[in-house]
Design a protein around this motif. Structure first.
Motif, PDB file in Angstrom:
ATOM      1  N   ALA A  93      -8.996 -45.025   2.945  1.00  0.00           N
ATOM      2  CA  ALA A  93      -9.179 -43.615   2.603  1.00  0.00           C
ATOM      3  C   ALA A  93      -7.935 -42.804   2.980  1.00  0.00           C
ATOM      4  O   ALA A  93      -7.471 -41.970   2.196  1.00  0.00           O
ATOM      5  N   LEU A  94      -7.391 -43.060   4.163  1.00  0.00           N
ATOM      6  CA  LEU A  94      -6.179 -42.353   4.593  1.00  0.00           C
ATOM      7  C   LEU A  94      -5.012 -42.674   3.667  1.00  0.00           C
ATOM      8  O   LEU A  94      -4.257 -41.779   3.278  1.00  0.00           O
ATOM      9  N   GLU A  95      -4.859 -43.941   3.288  1.00  0.00           N
ATOM     10  CA  GLU A  95      -3.785 -44.312   2.368  1.00  0.00           C
ATOM     11  C   GLU A  95      -3.937 -43.581   1.039  1.00  0.00           C
ATOM     12  O   GLU A  95      -2.950 -43.105   0.466  1.00  0.00           O
ATOM     13  N   GLY A  96      -5.168 -43.475   0.553  1.00  0.00           N
ATOM     14  CA  GLY A  96      -5.414 -42.737  -0.690  1.00  0.00           C
ATOM     15  C   GLY A  96      -5.057 -41.269  -0.551  1.00  0.00           C
ATOM     16  O   GLY A  96      -4.462 -40.676  -1.464  1.00  0.00           O
ATOM     17  N   CYS A  97      -5.408 -40.682   0.582  1.00  0.00           N
ATOM     18  CA  CYS A  97      -5.083 -39.273   0.825  1.00  0.00           C
ATOM     19  C   CYS A  97      -3.575 -39.075   0.932  1.00  0.00           C
ATOM     20  O   CYS A  97      -3.039 -38.093   0.412  1.00  0.00           O
ATOM     21  N   LEU A  98      -2.898 -40.003   1.584  1.00  0.00           N
ATOM     22  CA  LEU A  98      -1.435 -39.923   1.673  1.00  0.00           C
ATOM     23  C   LEU A  98      -0.800 -40.013   0.289  1.00  0.00           C
ATOM     24  O   LEU A  98       0.160 -39.298  -0.005  1.00  0.00           O
ATOM     25  N   GLU A  99      -1.333 -40.877  -0.557  1.00  0.00           N
ATOM     26  CA  GLU A  99      -0.788 -41.043  -1.907  1.00  0.00           C
ATOM     27  C   GLU A  99      -0.932 -39.773  -2.740  1.00  0.00           C
ATOM     28  O   GLU A  99      -0.137 -39.523  -3.643  1.00  0.00           O
ATOM     29  N   ARG A 100      -1.944 -38.959  -2.438  1.00  0.00           N
ATOM     30  CA  ARG A 100      -2.169 -37.727  -3.199  1.00  0.00           C
ATOM     31  C   ARG A 100      -1.248 -36.592  -2.765  1.00  0.00           C
ATOM     32  O   ARG A 100      -1.156 -35.575  -3.463  1.00  0.00           O
ATOM     33  N   LEU A 101      -0.586 -36.758  -1.630  1.00  0.00           N
ATOM     34  CA  LEU A 101       0.356 -35.726  -1.194  1.00  0.00           C
ATOM     35  C   LEU A 101       1.582 -35.737  -2.106  1.00  0.00           C
ATOM     36  O   LEU A 101       1.979 -36.794  -2.598  1.00  0.00           O
ATOM     37  N   PRO A 102       2.207 -34.577  -2.285  1.00  0.00           N
ATOM     38  CA  PRO A 102       3.486 -34.569  -3.000  1.00  0.00           C
ATOM     39  C   PRO A 102       4.489 -35.474  -2.269  1.00  0.00           C
ATOM     40  O   PRO A 102       4.442 -35.607  -1.050  1.00  0.00           O
ATOM     41  N   ASP A 103       5.386 -36.073  -3.027  1.00  0.00           N
ATOM     42  CA  ASP A 103       6.335 -37.051  -2.474  1.00  0.00           C
ATOM     43  C   ASP A 103       7.063 -36.541  -1.238  1.00  0.00           C
ATOM     44  O   ASP A 103       7.181 -37.253  -0.240  1.00  0.00           O
ATOM     45  N   GLU A 104       7.559 -35.314  -1.295  1.00  0.00           N
ATOM     46  CA  GLU A 104       8.332 -34.776  -0.170  1.00  0.00           C
ATOM     47  C   GLU A 104       7.482 -34.680   1.093  1.00  0.00           C
ATOM     48  O   GLU A 104       7.929 -35.059   2.183  1.00  0.00           O
ATOM     49  N   GLN A 105       6.253 -34.192   0.951  1.00  0.00           N
ATOM     50  CA  GLN A 105       5.371 -34.072   2.110  1.00  0.00           C
ATOM     51  C   GLN A 105       5.014 -35.441   2.674  1.00  0.00           C
ATOM     52  O   GLN A 105       5.039 -35.658   3.890  1.00  0.00           O
ATOM     53  N   ARG A 106       4.669 -36.378   1.796  1.00  0.00           N
ATOM     54  CA  ARG A 106       4.314 -37.736   2.234  1.00  0.00           C
ATOM     55  C   ARG A 106       5.493 -38.377   2.974  1.00  0.00           C
ATOM     56  O   ARG A 106       5.323 -38.972   4.034  1.00  0.00           O
ATOM     57  N   THR A 107       6.688 -38.216   2.446  1.00  0.00           N
ATOM     58  CA  THR A 107       7.882 -38.789   3.075  1.00  0.00           C
ATOM     59  C   THR A 107       8.074 -38.236   4.482  1.00  0.00           C
ATOM     60  O   THR A 107       8.362 -38.976   5.425  1.00  0.00           O
ATOM     61  N   HIS A 159       0.939 -30.620  12.251  1.00  0.00           N
ATOM     62  CA  HIS A 159      -0.457 -30.440  12.669  1.00  0.00           C
ATOM     63  C   HIS A 159      -1.332 -30.070  11.462  1.00  0.00           C
ATOM     64  O   HIS A 159      -2.420 -30.619  11.284  1.00  0.00           O
ATOM     65  N   ARG A 160      -0.861 -29.137  10.658  1.00  0.00           N
ATOM     66  CA  ARG A 160      -1.627 -28.747   9.457  1.00  0.00           C
ATOM     67  C   ARG A 160      -1.802 -29.932   8.515  1.00  0.00           C
ATOM     68  O   ARG A 160      -2.868 -30.113   7.914  1.00  0.00           O
ATOM     69  N   MET A 161      -0.779 -30.774   8.384  1.00  0.00           N
ATOM     70  CA  MET A 161      -0.867 -31.950   7.511  1.00  0.00           C
ATOM     71  C   MET A 161      -1.872 -32.955   8.066  1.00  0.00           C
ATOM     72  O   MET A 161      -2.639 -33.562   7.318  1.00  0.00           O
ATOM     73  N   ARG A 162      -1.888 -33.127   9.389  1.00  0.00           N
ATOM     74  CA  ARG A 162      -2.867 -34.036  10.010  1.00  0.00           C
ATOM     75  C   ARG A 162      -4.289 -33.563   9.742  1.00  0.00           C
ATOM     76  O   ARG A 162      -5.160 -34.359   9.414  1.00  0.00           O
ATOM     77  N   CYS A 179      -9.465 -34.806   4.217  1.00  0.00           N
ATOM     78  CA  CYS A 179      -9.462 -35.606   2.999  1.00  0.00           C
ATOM     79  C   CYS A 179     -10.099 -36.973   3.255  1.00  0.00           C
ATOM     80  O   CYS A 179     -10.915 -37.451   2.475  1.00  0.00           O
ATOM     81  N   THR A 180      -9.733 -37.593   4.369  1.00  0.00           N
ATOM     82  CA  THR A 180     -10.283 -38.908   4.724  1.00  0.00           C
ATOM     83  C   THR A 180     -11.783 -38.817   4.933  1.00  0.00           C
ATOM     84  O   THR A 180     -12.541 -39.658   4.428  1.00  0.00           O
ATOM     85  N   ARG A 181     -12.224 -37.797   5.642  1.00  0.00           N
ATOM     86  CA  ARG A 181     -13.677 -37.616   5.873  1.00  0.00           C
ATOM     87  C   ARG A 181     -14.422 -37.416   4.554  1.00  0.00           C
ATOM     88  O   ARG A 181     -15.488 -37.992   4.350  1.00  0.00           O
ATOM     89  N   ARG A 182     -13.863 -36.581   3.665  1.00  0.00           N
ATOM     90  CA  ARG A 182     -14.516 -36.359   2.359  1.00  0.00           C
ATOM     91  C   ARG A 182     -14.598 -37.657   1.560  1.00  0.00           C
ATOM     92  O   ARG A 182     -15.622 -37.953   0.947  1.00  0.00           O
ATOM     93  N   THR A 183     -13.521 -38.427   1.574  1.00  0.00           N
ATOM     94  CA  THR A 183     -13.479 -39.680   0.839  1.00  0.00           C
ATOM     95  C   THR A 183     -14.526 -40.647   1.372  1.00  0.00           C
ATOM     96  O   THR A 183     -15.276 -41.263   0.603  1.00  0.00           O
TER      97      THR A 183
END
Length: 177
Positions: A112-126, A157-160, A166-170
């Motif tokens: 679920a976390l990996e899926g949420c990370l993938e949905r972030l814009p590239d710059e934010q995920r990086t 912190h906001r990203m965490r 997102c992970t909880r919803r998933t």
């Protein structure tokens, strides 16, 4: 190499690569450091490879691999028994048993976390991933982001929080608790 050997090697690699993160997480919960887990995982991979022809059912690979990982970890810990950070065998058995029981839940959380990370814009995920790289200096990542260190910590912190929600919803949508 014979056709049978090639098929067996492919089957092993498919099963091992699909289960390696869970096996590594299992081992990591039993040893003190990431480097210790990497050392144990080398032995686990070798034993799994050598004993793979004796494994009976592919659908039991993870359970079998956890058993091998447990024994390899015990052997590694016995070799390190002089170190005061080593757990007693009965405590390790308890941790190993409980770790195996919660692995499905942890695996679902990782996915679920990996899926949420993938949905972030590239710059934010990086930037998020860069902040958790081994031996990273947060000052360097903050500079890369164009923020001051305190501002970067606030953003992180906001990203965490966003990733946690997102992970909880998933997980909730998938019926996993």
């Amino acid at each position: 190499m014979e056709q049978n050997d090639t098929a067996s090697h492919e089957r092993f690699l498919t099963l091992f690569t699909a289960n390696e993160p869970a096996i590594r997480a299992f081992v990591r919960r039993l040893v003190p450091t990431r480097q210790d887990a990497a050392d144990v995982m080398q032995g686990v991979a070798l034993v799994l490879w050598r004993k793979f022809p004796t494994m009976e059912a592919s659908d039991q690979f993870r359970k079998w691999a956890f058993g091998v990982a447990r024994y390899e970890t015990l052997a590694w810990l016995r070799d390190k028994a002089r170190d005061r950070l080593v757990l007693a065998d009965d405590v390790l058995d308890t941790v190993a048993h409980e770790s195996a029981q919660i692995e499905n839940c942890l695996s679902a959380q990782r996915e679920a976390l990996e899926g949420c990370l993938e949905r972030l814009p590239d710059e934010q995920r990086t930037l998020v991933l860069a902040a958790y790289e081994p031996d990273v200096r947060i000052q360097d990542v903050a500079e890369q982001s164009g923020r001051t260190v305190p501002a970067f910590y606030q953003w992180l912190h906001r990203m965490r929080v966003r990733l946690l929600e997102c992970t909880r919803r998933t997980l909730q949508a998938e019926g996993v608790q």
